[in-house]
Motif scaffolding. Structure first.
Motif, PDB file in Angstrom:
ATOM      1  N   THR A   1       0.802  -1.217   0.000  1.00  0.00           N
ATOM      2  CA  THR A   1       0.000   0.000   0.000  1.00  0.00           C
ATOM      3  C   THR A   1       0.838   1.271   0.000  1.00  0.00           C
ATOM      4  N   ALA A   2       1.919   1.282   0.774  1.00  0.00           N
ATOM      5  CA  ALA A   2       2.605   2.523   1.117  1.00  0.00           C
ATOM      6  C   ALA A   2       3.040   3.356  -0.085  1.00  0.00           C
ATOM      7  N   ALA A   3       3.651   2.718  -1.094  1.00  0.00           N
ATOM      8  CA  ALA A   3       4.211   3.483  -2.216  1.00  0.00           C
ATOM      9  C   ALA A   3       3.276   3.591  -3.407  1.00  0.00           C
ATOM     10  N   THR A   4       2.066   3.054  -3.267  1.00  0.00           N
ATOM     11  CA  THR A   4       1.154   2.990  -4.415  1.00  0.00           C
ATOM     12  C   THR A   4       0.798   4.365  -4.952  1.00  0.00           C
ATOM     13  N   GLY A   5       0.963   4.518  -6.260  1.00  0.00           N
ATOM     14  CA  GLY A   5       0.546   5.731  -6.935  1.00  0.00           C
ATOM     15  C   GLY A   5       1.455   6.917  -6.759  1.00  0.00           C
ATOM     16  N   LEU A   6       2.624   6.731  -6.155  1.00  0.00           N
ATOM     17  CA  LEU A   6       3.485   7.875  -5.884  1.00  0.00           C
ATOM     18  C   LEU A   6       4.819   7.829  -6.607  1.00  0.00           C
ATOM     19  N   GLY A   7       5.123   6.782  -7.355  1.00  0.00           N
ATOM     20  CA  GLY A   7       6.423   6.746  -8.012  1.00  0.00           C
ATOM     21  C   GLY A   7       6.692   5.428  -8.686  1.00  0.00           C
ATOM     22  N   ASP A   8       7.588   4.651  -8.084  1.00  0.00           N
ATOM     23  CA  ASP A   8       8.049   3.423  -8.732  1.00  0.00           C
ATOM     24  C   ASP A   8       7.396   2.161  -8.168  1.00  0.00           C
ATOM     25  N   SER A   9       6.176   2.274  -7.681  1.00  0.00           N
ATOM     26  CA  SER A   9       5.476   1.112  -7.135  1.00  0.00           C
ATOM     27  C   SER A   9       5.261   0.056  -8.212  1.00  0.00           C
ATOM     28  N   PRO A  10       5.385  -1.234  -7.851  1.00  0.00           N
ATOM     29  CA  PRO A  10       5.133  -2.306  -8.822  1.00  0.00           C
ATOM     30  C   PRO A  10       3.643  -2.548  -9.074  1.00  0.00           C
ATOM     31  N   VAL A  11       2.772  -1.879  -8.302  1.00  0.00           N
ATOM     32  CA  VAL A  11       1.330  -2.053  -8.473  1.00  0.00           C
ATOM     33  C   VAL A  11       0.880  -1.332  -9.746  1.00  0.00           C
ATOM     34  N   ARG A  12       0.064  -2.025 -10.531  1.00  0.00           N
ATOM     35  CA  ARG A  12      -0.512  -1.415 -11.733  1.00  0.00           C
ATOM     36  C   ARG A  12      -1.984  -1.121 -11.465  1.00  0.00           C
ATOM     37  N   LEU A  13      -2.346   0.146 -11.565  1.00  0.00           N
ATOM     38  CA  LEU A  13      -3.714   0.562 -11.280  1.00  0.00           C
ATOM     39  C   LEU A  13      -4.488   0.717 -12.581  1.00  0.00           C
ATOM     40  N   ASP A  14      -5.651   0.102 -12.645  1.00  0.00           N
ATOM     41  CA  ASP A  14      -6.533   0.203 -13.810  1.00  0.00           C
ATOM     42  C   ASP A  14      -7.644   1.173 -13.438  1.00  0.00           C
ATOM     43  N   TYR A  15      -7.400   2.453 -13.708  1.00  0.00           N
ATOM     44  CA  TYR A  15      -8.298   3.529 -13.283  1.00  0.00           C
ATOM     45  C   TYR A  15      -8.545   4.440 -14.471  1.00  0.00           C
ATOM     46  N   ILE A  16      -9.793   4.888 -14.643  1.00  0.00           N
ATOM     47  CA  ILE A  16     -10.094   5.805 -15.740  1.00  0.00           C
ATOM     48  C   ILE A  16     -11.332   6.633 -15.417  1.00  0.00           C
ATOM     49  N   GLY A  17     -11.364   7.837 -15.978  1.00  0.00           N
ATOM     50  CA  GLY A  17     -12.518   8.714 -15.807  1.00  0.00           C
ATOM     51  C   GLY A  17     -12.106  10.153 -15.974  1.00  0.00           C
ATOM     52  N   LEU A  18     -12.847  11.044 -15.351  1.00  0.00           N
ATOM     53  CA  LEU A  18     -12.529  12.456 -15.285  1.00  0.00           C
ATOM     54  C   LEU A  18     -12.156  12.786 -13.849  1.00  0.00           C
ATOM     55  N   ASN A  19     -11.633  13.980 -13.621  1.00  0.00           N
ATOM     56  CA  ASN A  19     -11.323  14.366 -12.260  1.00  0.00           C
ATOM     57  C   ASN A  19     -12.578  14.343 -11.394  1.00  0.00           C
ATOM     58  N   HIS A  20     -12.493  13.661 -10.241  1.00  0.00           N
ATOM     59  CA  HIS A  20     -13.612  13.490  -9.313  1.00  0.00           C
ATOM     60  C   HIS A  20     -14.764  12.704  -9.938  1.00  0.00           C
ATOM     61  N   LEU A  21     -14.457  11.910 -10.957  1.00  0.00           N
ATOM     62  CA  LEU A  21     -15.494  11.111 -11.588  1.00  0.00           C
ATOM     63  C   LEU A  21     -14.809   9.954 -12.322  1.00  0.00           C
ATOM     64  N   GLY A  22     -14.354   8.962 -11.549  1.00  0.00           N
ATOM     65  CA  GLY A  22     -13.631   7.853 -12.150  1.00  0.00           C
ATOM     66  C   GLY A  22     -13.850   6.563 -11.388  1.00  0.00           C
ATOM     67  N   TRP A  23     -13.320   5.471 -11.947  1.00  0.00           N
ATOM     68  CA  TRP A  23     -13.536   4.142 -11.383  1.00  0.00           C
ATOM     69  C   TRP A  23     -12.231   3.355 -11.380  1.00  0.00           C
ATOM     70  N   LEU A  24     -11.969   2.682 -10.273  1.00  0.00           N
ATOM     71  CA  LEU A  24     -10.832   1.760 -10.163  1.00  0.00           C
ATOM     72  C   LEU A  24     -11.329   0.373 -10.533  1.00  0.00           C
ATOM     73  N   GLN A  25     -10.855  -0.138 -11.679  1.00  0.00           N
ATOM     74  CA  GLN A  25     -11.364  -1.407 -12.202  1.00  0.00           C
ATOM     75  C   GLN A  25     -10.403  -2.565 -11.998  1.00  0.00           C
ATOM     76  N   GLY A  26      -9.157  -2.259 -11.654  1.00  0.00           N
ATOM     77  CA  GLY A  26      -8.196  -3.336 -11.462  1.00  0.00           C
ATOM     78  C   GLY A  26      -7.065  -2.926 -10.547  1.00  0.00           C
ATOM     79  N   LEU A  27      -6.537  -3.899  -9.794  1.00  0.00           N
ATOM     80  CA  LEU A  27      -5.401  -3.711  -8.891  1.00  0.00           C
ATOM     81  C   LEU A  27      -4.426  -4.858  -9.138  1.00  0.00           C
ATOM     82  N   GLU A  28      -3.489  -4.651 -10.029  1.00  0.00           N
ATOM     83  CA  GLU A  28      -2.579  -5.732 -10.396  1.00  0.00           C
ATOM     84  C   GLU A  28      -1.325  -5.677  -9.531  1.00  0.00           C
ATOM     85  N   VAL A  29      -1.088  -6.746  -8.791  1.00  0.00           N
ATOM     86  CA  VAL A  29       0.085  -6.861  -7.932  1.00  0.00           C
ATOM     87  C   VAL A  29       0.836  -8.118  -8.338  1.00  0.00           C
TER      88      VAL A  29
END
Length: 460
Positions: free
Chosen positions: A190-218
């Motif tokens: 969890t700690a480094a997710t979305g901030l740099g070189d995290s190995p987690v791949r986030l499947d997220y799409i939408g507009l600002n304040h209007l989006g969906w997280l569809q996948g969390l690949e670890v």
């Protein structure tokens, strides 16, 4: 690196400075320019930052500016976190919305459109100034409504504008934290997710304040199905409690918290109406008290700021949580920030070609097939010396396609209204928004806003 922070007298500036202090890497920010039109607030913020850096070596040099042109001259990055009209403007938007029976939230529906109509002229002036004075600088936009401001600014500065938001990162972290707690994700994921070189791949799409997280690949495995299969884990996340595990499982993905305003619109409007104070009025009173007390006791400014910040986070989206049956925020969510770390990761990635994976507001290109290429979307990206490159992710969920298309149409109509100084286009944007039920109420709300805000005098 040299950084100019626009809105340098704003309440959240110490969050950015805290992150800069924690950065001891080569090439870190060595000069921070605080830029604001309010000299008194600049002095208060300077006092807080001086207290935070007391006794520490190699801290960023702090300079105060009220002149935008001088402030951005020679810097590497400009971080924009403005609030045109201040918190008082937010409170007025909420008051107008309640008068006509609408949602007043500052980035969604009437509140977001009103905020954009008065803020975009300033944002465009900033972009033009940067283009003239320092065209090599990068603009990192956190000014709300972030998607609209980023898209309008890109018309002047192109790819050197990147929009940021902390809500998608918070969403992903909460989901991964729930999975970690059950042993379904490796400890520390969890700690480094979305901030740099995290190995987690986030499947997220939408507009600002209007989006969906569809996948969390670890480690090559998508953990979203495991999360959706466990209502008990879903309800360990703020989104699971806010929307309810049943609705999240119906959607088949995790919605951004701001979608609560759409999925539970009536409940939220009712909760706002029943609240003793709207969010804006609460923050206005809180911040006025803070700045008054801090100006009188500068030696206690940092202590007062932390106590005020804590209370601010405890009450975040309070009426939404009330509409969901009442729920307290998790301790981890009270730390605030997130956008500050995203901004720092962007700066290092660009300045030192240190690739980072982040969720950002960037040009669509061909990612969303039903939106124009220059429309700004929110999507995972890799950032390096060349800027941000969007990842290929899953399409917008079928159930969200109409909403995304309509809201993006509204956003682009707002931009056109500002560029053309058109009241008719402003009414059109309001009337088309899914949270505004008709042309009549759109006209009435805009008329009230024009009476309340001298910044809207440009509309014809």
């Amino acid at each position: 690196m040299k950084l100019a922070l626009l809105g340098g007298g704003g309440f959240r500036v110490p969050l950015v400075f805290r992150t800069l202090l924690a950065d001891t890497s080569p090439g870190r920010v060595t000069e921070l320019r605080l830029v604001d039109t309010d000299p008194a607030r600049l002095r208060t913020m300077s006092s807080i930052l001086e207290t935070m850096s007391a006794g520490r070596a190699d801290v960023p040099r702090i300079l105060l500016f009220t002149d935008l042109r001088e402030a951005v001259r020679g810097v590497d990055f400009v971080f924009s976190a403005l609030r045109v009209g201040g918190t008082r403007g937010r409170a007025l938007d909420e008051q107008i919305a309640q008068q006509v029976g609408l949602l007043g939230q500052e980035t969604t529906g009437f509140g977001g459109i009103s905020y954009a109509l008065r803020g975009l002229p300033t944002a465009l002036d900033i972009a033009r100034t940067i283009a003239e004075v320092n065209p090599e600088a990068w603009l990192i936009n956190f000014t709300n409504p972030a998607g609209i401001v980023t898209e309008a600014s890109r018309a002047i500065l192109g790819d050197r504008v990147i929009g940021i938001c902390d809500s998608p990162i918070g969403l992903a972290r909460r989901a991964l934290g729930a999975l970690e707690s059950a042993g379904l994700a490796p400890a520390g994921t969890t700690a480094a997710t979305g901030l740099g070189d995290s190995p987690v791949r986030l499947d997220y799409i939408g507009l600002n304040h209007l989006g969906w997280l569809q996948g969390l690949e670890v480690d090559g495995t998508d953990l979203m199905p495991a999360l959706l299969a466990r209502p008990d884990l879903l309800e360990r996340t703020e989104e699971g409690r806010l929307f309810g595990a049943d609705w999240v499982r119906t959607l088949g993905c995790l919605p951004n918290e701001y979608l609560h305003y759409y999925y539970f619109a009536r409940e939220t409007v009712a909760a706002d109406a029943d609240a003793d104070l709207t969010r804006g009025r609460f923050l206005l009173g809180q911040q006025d008290a803070f700045f008054t007390e801090a100006a009188g006791s500068p030696e206690r400014a940092a202590e007062l700021w932390e106590a005020t910040r804590r209370r601010r986070e405890e009450t975040y989206m309070a009426t939404n949580r009330e509409a969901a049956g009442g729920m307290e925020r998790d301790e981890a969510d009270l730390e605030s920030g997130g956008y500050d770390k995203v901004a720092l990761a962007i700066m290092h990635a660009i300045a030192h070609d240190r690739p980072a994976q982040l969720i950002l507001n960037v040009a669509n290109g061909s990612q969303v097939d039903f939106l124009p290429p220059d429309a700004v979307i929110e999507v995972p990206c890799t950032v390096d010396a060349n800027g941000a490159t969007a990842h290929q992710v899953s399409p917008v969920p079928v159930h969200g396609r109409g909403l995304v298309h309509t809201v993006k149409t509204v956003e682009r109509t707002v931009i056109a209204a500002v560029q053309e100084r058109s009241r008719d286009l402003a009414v059109e944007a309001l009337a088309l928004h899914p949270l505004i039920d008709g042309v009549g109420v759109a006209r009435k709300a805009l008329a009230l806003a024009e009476d309340a805000f001298p910044e809207l005098a440009y509309l014809r």
